[in-house]
Design a protein around this motif. Structure first.
Motif, PDB file in Angstrom:
ATOM      1  N   ILE A 220      33.962  18.135 -37.270  1.00  0.00           N
ATOM      2  CA  ILE A 220      33.821  16.467 -37.187  1.00  0.00           C
ATOM      3  C   ILE A 220      32.840  16.482 -35.765  1.00  0.00           C
ATOM      4  N   PRO A 221      31.783  15.706 -35.760  1.00  0.00           N
ATOM      5  CA  PRO A 221      31.055  15.217 -34.568  1.00  0.00           C
ATOM      6  C   PRO A 221      31.848  14.414 -33.720  1.00  0.00           C
ATOM      7  N   GLY A 222      32.205  14.853 -32.546  1.00  0.00           N
ATOM      8  CA  GLY A 222      33.233  14.237 -31.487  1.00  0.00           C
ATOM      9  C   GLY A 222      32.961  14.517 -30.096  1.00  0.00           C
ATOM     10  N   TYR A 223      33.784  13.901 -29.203  1.00  0.00           N
ATOM     11  CA  TYR A 223      33.288  14.113 -27.659  1.00  0.00           C
ATOM     12  C   TYR A 223      34.625  14.463 -27.005  1.00  0.00           C
ATOM     13  N   PRO A 224      34.661  15.539 -26.211  1.00  0.00           N
ATOM     14  CA  PRO A 224      35.814  15.570 -25.263  1.00  0.00           C
ATOM     15  C   PRO A 224      35.555  14.302 -24.457  1.00  0.00           C
ATOM     16  N   HIS A 225      37.109  14.029 -24.151  1.00  0.00           N
ATOM     17  CA  HIS A 225      37.234  12.829 -23.098  1.00  0.00           C
ATOM     18  C   HIS A 225      36.596  13.153 -21.942  1.00  0.00           C
ATOM     19  N   GLY A 226      35.745  12.121 -21.640  1.00  0.00           N
ATOM     20  CA  GLY A 226      34.878  12.301 -20.248  1.00  0.00           C
ATOM     21  C   GLY A 226      33.447  12.390 -20.459  1.00  0.00           C
ATOM     22  N   THR A 227      32.968  12.945 -21.569  1.00  0.00           N
ATOM     23  CA  THR A 227      31.591  13.345 -21.810  1.00  0.00           C
ATOM     24  C   THR A 227      30.688  12.164 -21.606  1.00  0.00           C
ATOM     25  N   PRO A 228      29.731  12.237 -20.892  1.00  0.00           N
ATOM     26  CA  PRO A 228      28.804  11.370 -21.088  1.00  0.00           C
ATOM     27  C   PRO A 228      28.046  11.046 -22.235  1.00  0.00           C
ATOM     28  N   LEU A 229      27.976  10.057 -23.034  1.00  0.00           N
ATOM     29  CA  LEU A 229      27.780   9.779 -24.331  1.00  0.00           C
ATOM     30  C   LEU A 229      25.960   9.683 -24.242  1.00  0.00           C
ATOM     31  N   SER A 230      25.593   9.316 -22.980  1.00  0.00           N
ATOM     32  CA  SER A 230      24.134   9.016 -22.851  1.00  0.00           C
ATOM     33  C   SER A 230      23.360  10.517 -22.761  1.00  0.00           C
ATOM     34  N   ASP A 231      24.106  11.579 -22.821  1.00  0.00           N
ATOM     35  CA  ASP A 231      23.455  12.870 -22.590  1.00  0.00           C
ATOM     36  C   ASP A 231      23.479  13.623 -23.885  1.00  0.00           C
ATOM     37  N   THR A 232      23.856  12.775 -24.998  1.00  0.00           N
ATOM     38  CA  THR A 232      24.116  13.565 -26.391  1.00  0.00           C
ATOM     39  C   THR A 232      23.005  13.451 -27.237  1.00  0.00           C
ATOM     40  N   VAL A 233      22.940  14.163 -28.223  1.00  0.00           N
ATOM     41  CA  VAL A 233      21.645  14.132 -29.220  1.00  0.00           C
ATOM     42  C   VAL A 233      22.097  12.821 -29.932  1.00  0.00           C
ATOM     43  N   ALA A 234      23.210  12.646 -30.495  1.00  0.00           N
ATOM     44  CA  ALA A 234      23.388  11.551 -31.282  1.00  0.00           C
ATOM     45  C   ALA A 234      23.037  10.214 -30.527  1.00  0.00           C
ATOM     46  N   TYR A 235      23.623  10.106 -29.229  1.00  0.00           N
ATOM     47  CA  TYR A 235      23.087   8.814 -28.521  1.00  0.00           C
ATOM     48  C   TYR A 235      21.426   8.743 -28.573  1.00  0.00           C
ATOM     49  N   LEU A 236      20.644  10.042 -28.273  1.00  0.00           N
ATOM     50  CA  LEU A 236      19.316   9.831 -28.286  1.00  0.00           C
ATOM     51  C   LEU A 236      18.814   9.416 -29.521  1.00  0.00           C
ATOM     52  N   THR A 237      19.280   9.891 -30.786  1.00  0.00           N
ATOM     53  CA  THR A 237      19.029   9.649 -31.979  1.00  0.00           C
ATOM     54  C   THR A 237      18.854   8.011 -32.370  1.00  0.00           C
ATOM     55  N   LEU A 238      20.127   7.660 -32.252  1.00  0.00           N
ATOM     56  CA  LEU A 238      20.194   6.215 -32.347  1.00  0.00           C
ATOM     57  C   LEU A 238      19.771   5.326 -31.313  1.00  0.00           C
ATOM     58  N   GLN A 239      19.506   5.647 -30.194  1.00  0.00           N
ATOM     59  CA  GLN A 239      18.853   4.753 -29.177  1.00  0.00           C
ATOM     60  C   GLN A 239      17.589   4.583 -29.514  1.00  0.00           C
ATOM     61  N   LEU A 240      16.700   5.523 -30.042  1.00  0.00           N
ATOM     62  CA  LEU A 240      15.349   5.587 -30.308  1.00  0.00           C
ATOM     63  C   LEU A 240      15.106   4.911 -31.864  1.00  0.00           C
ATOM     64  N   ILE A 241      15.925   5.120 -32.638  1.00  0.00           N
ATOM     65  CA  ILE A 241      15.981   4.170 -33.927  1.00  0.00           C
ATOM     66  C   ILE A 241      16.103   2.903 -33.658  1.00  0.00           C
ATOM     67  N   GLU A 242      16.887   2.574 -32.876  1.00  0.00           N
ATOM     68  CA  GLU A 242      17.324   1.025 -32.423  1.00  0.00           C
ATOM     69  C   GLU A 242      15.740   0.487 -31.634  1.00  0.00           C
ATOM     70  N   ALA A 243      15.255   1.439 -30.716  1.00  0.00           N
ATOM     71  CA  ALA A 243      14.100   0.822 -30.144  1.00  0.00           C
ATOM     72  C   ALA A 243      13.075   0.412 -30.824  1.00  0.00           C
ATOM     73  N   CYS A 244      12.886   1.456 -32.164  1.00  0.00           N
ATOM     74  CA  CYS A 244      11.826   1.349 -33.144  1.00  0.00           C
ATOM     75  C   CYS A 244      11.992   0.007 -33.910  1.00  0.00           C
ATOM     76  N   LEU A 245      13.086  -0.165 -34.428  1.00  0.00           N
ATOM     77  CA  LEU A 245      13.361  -1.673 -34.910  1.00  0.00           C
ATOM     78  C   LEU A 245      13.183  -2.825 -34.176  1.00  0.00           C
ATOM     79  N   ILE A 246      13.454  -2.532 -32.716  1.00  0.00           N
ATOM     80  CA  ILE A 246      13.178  -3.541 -31.917  1.00  0.00           C
ATOM     81  C   ILE A 246      11.543  -4.061 -31.841  1.00  0.00           C
ATOM     82  N   ASP A 247      10.833  -2.811 -31.557  1.00  0.00           N
ATOM     83  CA  ASP A 247       9.556  -2.973 -31.566  1.00  0.00           C
ATOM     84  C   ASP A 247       8.731  -3.723 -32.927  1.00  0.00           C
TER      85      ASP A 247
END
Length: 362
Positions: A220-247
């Motif tokens: 299961i994709p998951g994160y140990p407690h305290g992991t900065p989500l901003s450094d993850t591949v999942a965060y990057l993927t979803l942030q960029l798709i969101e930015a594209c939709l905003i554009d």
């Protein structure tokens, strides 16, 4: 049997079917690499935790892959599991009963491309294959009929978007965003609550279907407690798709109202959140719960391939909401933004949890 036990109330978000250049079948190597990286741990878990004595006298061993998609990853997972189970039987010595036959159930939502799945079945397989359409958030099999469940990279999908995040009158309204990773505390709580409800349904259904002593092996994709989500591949993927939709809203290709009503129903738990929901269920014991962090170096990422992986995973849900006409523009823009982002040398973490659960004896 009560209808409530077999109903499948879940929205479907299938991966892109077919075997074309943008299909999931051709763009799931990252998932496959992660699955292969835990092969030894899965084999060890089955060797140590599968209690053959509790499974006898059945002469057919039932394996289920939940969220199988279209292949080829599901076939690799099944082969690895089958090999581990055979080793377990063989380790019992020549005086033990005959090794059983194997039946494998491939499960996914009804819109999944089962045609491609069964066309791609390995010709020399050592099991009988069956397709089982339906949501794994409900009952799929008769009581006490399954010996081993497996699922890789499927349980991050929720049964539905939390209702509060698309309600304009709710403090959790997620206006202008498409996920919880960079949103408000109210949105995060709504996603966590939906995850808890869904996992309770999932575990309740599997506890009914597993034989006593049966196993569940989950990645299961998951994160140990305290992991900065901003450094993850999942965060990057979803942030960029969101930015594209905003554009695209700015270019009037997508309406602001459409964007405000769109959220991706994915949630990745911490080990503590997963432990809590298993304990509430009470029918399963946690035999293994191990974070499996991997670090991805931006310099070795193939941008085009990474973008294709994103399209294979998210095209279906985006098409459902926004229509087909924006897809090429959206994912071309996504690829360009990805190239810009990956020019910044910053390693990204891809983290998952290996979970082995065992059905307690009644």
């Amino acid at each position: 049997m009560a209808a409530a036990e077999i109903r499948n109330v879940s929205q479907a978000y299938p991966m892109k079917g077919g075997d074309g250049p943008d299909s999931y079948a051709k763009n799931s190597t990252y998932q496959r690499e992660a699955m292969e990286s835990v092969k030894e741990l899965v084999t060890k878990g089955i060797a140590e935790k599968l209690d053959i004595d509790l499974l006898l006298p059945s002469n057919v061993f039932h394996i289920v892959d939940l969220g199988c998609s279209v292949g080829p990853n599901t076939f690799s997972s099944v082969e690895n599991i089958l090999e581990a189970v055979l080793l377990k039987y063989q380790s019992q010595g020549p005086m033990d009963p005959q090794i059983p036959e194997f039946q494998v159930f491939f499960n996914d939502h009804t819109p999944n491309d089962f045609n491609l799945l069964f066309k791609s079945l390995p010709p020399n397989r050592q099991y009988y294959a069956v397709g089982v359409p339906g949501s794994f958030y409900g009952r799929l099999f008769p009581r006490a009929s399954i010996h081993l469940f497996h699922s890789s990279f499927a349980l991050q999908w929720l049964s539905e978007v939390p209702k509060e995040v698309v309600d304009k009158n709710s403090p959790a309204w997620n206006k202008g965003r498409i996920h919880y990773l960079s949103s408000t505390d109210e949105v995060v709580r709504a996603y966590k609550a939906q995850y808890a409800v869904d996992m309770e349904c999932f575990l309740h259904a599997r506890a009914q279907e597993l034989v006593d002593g049966g196993l569940m092996v989950l990645i299961i994709p998951g994160y140990p407690h305290g992991t900065p989500l901003s450094d993850t591949v999942a965060y990057l993927t979803l942030q960029l798709i969101e930015a594209c939709l905003i554009d695209m809203v700015t270019k009037r290709m997508v309406s602001e109202e459409k964007l405000d009503s769109f959220n991706i129903p994915m949630f990745s738990p911490s080990p503590q959140e997963l432990e809590a929901v298993v304990e509430r269920n009470g029918c399963l014991s946690i035999e293994t719960l191990k974070p499996l962090p991997r670090q991805t170096d931006n310099t070795v990422l193939n941008t085009k391939l990474f973008a294709s992986h994103g399209r294979a995973a998210f095209e279906g849900i985006i098409k459902q909401h926004f229509g087909e006409e924006i897809l090429d523009e959206l994912f071309d823009l996504y690829r360009k933004k990805l190239e810009e982002e990956l020019s910044i040398v910053k390693p990204r973490k891809s983290t998952s949890l290996l979970v082995v659960l065992k059905r307690k004896a009644n």
